[in-house]
Design a protein around this motif. Structure first.
Motif, short mmCIF file in Angstrom:
data_model
loop_
_atom_site.label_atom_id
_atom_site.label_comp_id
_atom_site.label_asym_id
_atom_site.label_seq_id
_atom_site.Cartn_x
_atom_site.Cartn_y
_atom_site.Cartn_z
N GLY A 193 0.83 -1.19 0.00
CA GLY A 193 0.00 0.00 0.00
C GLY A 193 0.87 1.24 0.00
N ALA A 194 0.22 2.39 -0.03
CA ALA A 194 0.95 3.66 -0.01
C ALA A 194 0.36 4.57 1.05
N GLY A 195 1.17 4.90 2.05
CA GLY A 195 0.80 5.90 3.04
C GLY A 195 1.62 7.14 2.76
N THR A 196 2.85 7.17 3.28
CA THR A 196 3.77 8.24 2.90
C THR A 196 4.32 8.03 1.50
N ASP A 220 -4.68 0.59 -3.48
CA ASP A 220 -5.16 1.89 -3.03
C ASP A 220 -6.63 1.81 -2.62
N PRO A 221 -6.97 2.28 -1.42
CA PRO A 221 -8.37 2.22 -0.96
C PRO A 221 -9.20 3.37 -1.51
N GLU A 222 -10.48 3.35 -1.16
CA GLU A 222 -11.39 4.42 -1.58
C GLU A 222 -10.94 5.78 -1.02
N ASN A 223 -11.27 6.82 -1.77
CA ASN A 223 -11.01 8.22 -1.40
C ASN A 223 -9.55 8.63 -1.51
N SER A 224 -8.66 7.71 -1.81
CA SER A 224 -7.25 8.05 -1.88
C SER A 224 -6.90 8.72 -3.21
N ILE A 248 -3.02 3.59 5.10
CA ILE A 248 -2.79 3.78 3.67
C ILE A 248 -3.89 4.67 3.09
N GLY A 249 -3.62 5.15 1.88
CA GLY A 249 -4.57 6.07 1.26
C GLY A 249 -4.37 7.47 1.81
N ARG A 250 -4.25 8.45 0.93
CA ARG A 250 -4.05 9.83 1.38
C ARG A 250 -4.99 10.76 0.60
N PRO A 251 -5.36 11.89 1.21
CA PRO A 251 -6.24 12.84 0.52
C PRO A 251 -5.53 13.64 -0.56
N MET A 265 -1.28 -0.34 -10.39
CA MET A 265 -2.04 0.05 -9.21
C MET A 265 -3.38 -0.66 -9.25
N VAL A 266 -3.82 -1.12 -8.08
CA VAL A 266 -5.08 -1.85 -7.95
C VAL A 266 -5.95 -1.09 -6.95
N THR A 267 -7.12 -0.65 -7.40
CA THR A 267 -8.05 -0.01 -6.47
C THR A 267 -8.83 -1.09 -5.73
N VAL A 268 -9.02 -0.88 -4.44
CA VAL A 268 -9.66 -1.88 -3.59
C VAL A 268 -10.81 -1.23 -2.82
N PRO A 269 -12.04 -1.73 -2.97
CA PRO A 269 -13.15 -1.21 -2.16
C PRO A 269 -12.87 -1.42 -0.67
#
Length: 360
Positions: A193-196, A220-224, A248-251, A265-269
């Motif tokens: 995943g990606a946080g920082t 990558d989760p929702e809203n990221s 994980i996931g950033r605005p 990249m894979v989007t994940v609900p």
């Protein structure tokens, strides 16, 4: 000449403190055993193996441990942090716990600026390590509030979103070298995943610099902002929305995320992350959080693609957040209802796939 001697004495004292601080940080790393590999069971006739490197085995129980240690080492070595310096960070989860741990090790005051409404449960682990927490809304305000607090109090704004990617070793002395050294050969895919952005950057650099055939996938989760920013090439992309998957996931696209190193990249609900975290616990007995669930969902997606192409090999990901806390969050039906998440359809999909069915 008195002032000159006094200045020299102060400088020597500061240098001795910095040397001792770095010695402590390096000793913590050198004495830590490698975090273990956990095998996620797949049907034997698939000829695909799925491993998870358990970063929750660190003393602070999460993936951010290495990055926090590297951030403090770099900050001390560059003079940003000296004896008694107060440290402030903008963070929402495990990073606060890991940073509070190292701040206590060095005898430094620590404050985490977290997004959202005041939450004693989130603040408690940091306070147990001697740190403090303040909460800010909206989520994007955490950066400016942390910077303002540091400026007003003369503290160091650690700024993991800028510095973690630059400080986390990728040449072979930390996560990257340890992980590849534990495997019999380079895996087909590495899923994170990606946080920082620091973990994907360090692993991607290691893969490139060693000429490995491994491909790097980021989930990558929702809203990221990461997936849309990666797809469009807009490195300043922002959603302004918080992630429900802690860690994980950033605005916004953080400066530490390096899109050029990412192969897929894979989007994940979010509900799929919850279902996968529960599936991981059912298969291994290890209660993991949502970020590990996101990793598992992405890893199964790639396992399915390898099966369809008749490929053999290994997929590797990370356990980021195992422990008691996920039992109160993603493993709790009440928590899922409060977040308006229904993991049942995704749980059925995982079960059907592991029974030999298609990955729809």
């Amino acid at each position: 000449m008195f002032w000159l001697h006094a200045a020299m004495a102060d400088h020597e004292h500061a240098a001795r403190w910095a040397a001792e601080a770095i010695r402590r940080l390096d000793a913590e790393r050198e004495h830590a055993p490698p975090t273990p590999l956990v095998r996620f069971p797949l049907p034997g006739d698939w000829d695909v193996t799925l491993w998870f490197k358990d970063e929750s085995a660190h003393p602070t129980g999460n993936l951010k441990h290495r990055a926090a240690r590297a951030l403090f080492r770099h900050s001390v070595a560059s003079g940003r942090v000296t004896e008694g310096t107060s440290v402030v960070e903008a963070t929402g989860g495990g990073a606060a716990l890991s940073q509070a741990y190292f701040a206590r090790m060095l005898g430094l005051p620590y404050t985490a600026v977290m997004p959202g409404a005041p939450d004693p449960a989130r603040a408690a682990p940091v306070k147990e390590l001697g740190g403090d927490c303040c909460f800010v809304t909206p989520p994007l305000a955490v950066y400016e509030e942390a910077r303002r607090l540091a400026d007003d109090t003369g503290a160091c704004y650690l700024d993991q979103f800028t510095w973690a990617e630059r400080t986390l070793d990728w040449r072979g002395d930390d996560l990257a070298g340890e992980l590849f050294g534990q495997l019999a050969g380079p895996p087909a895919w590495l899923v994170v995943g990606a946080g920082t952005g620091a973990t994907s950057a360090s692993l991607g650099r290691h893969i490139r610099s060693h000429g490995l055939p491994t491909r790097l996938a980021v989930v990558d989760p929702e809203n990221s902002a990461y997936f849309p920013g990666w797809v469009t090439g807009a490195h300043d992309y922002a959603t302004g929305m918080p992630s429900r998957i802690e860690g994980i996931g950033r605005p916004r696209m953080e400066p530490g995320f390096l899109p050029s190193l990412v192969d897929l990249m894979v989007t994940v609900p979010d509900a799929a992350s919850v279902a996968a975290a529960r599936a991981f616990r059912a298969a291994t007995g290890c209660p993991v959080g949502g970020s590990t669930g996101t990793n598992l969902w992405g890893a199964l997606h790639l396992v399915a693609a390898m099966r369809e192409r008749g490929e053999r090999g290994t997929v590797v990901s990370l356990v980021c957040d195992a422990g008691d806390r996920p039992l109160r969050t993603v493993h709790s039906d009440g928590w899922a209802r409060d977040k308006d998440l229904d993991p049942a359809p995704f749980a059925e999909r995982i079960d059907r796939f592991l029974d030999g069915g298609p990955w729809e």
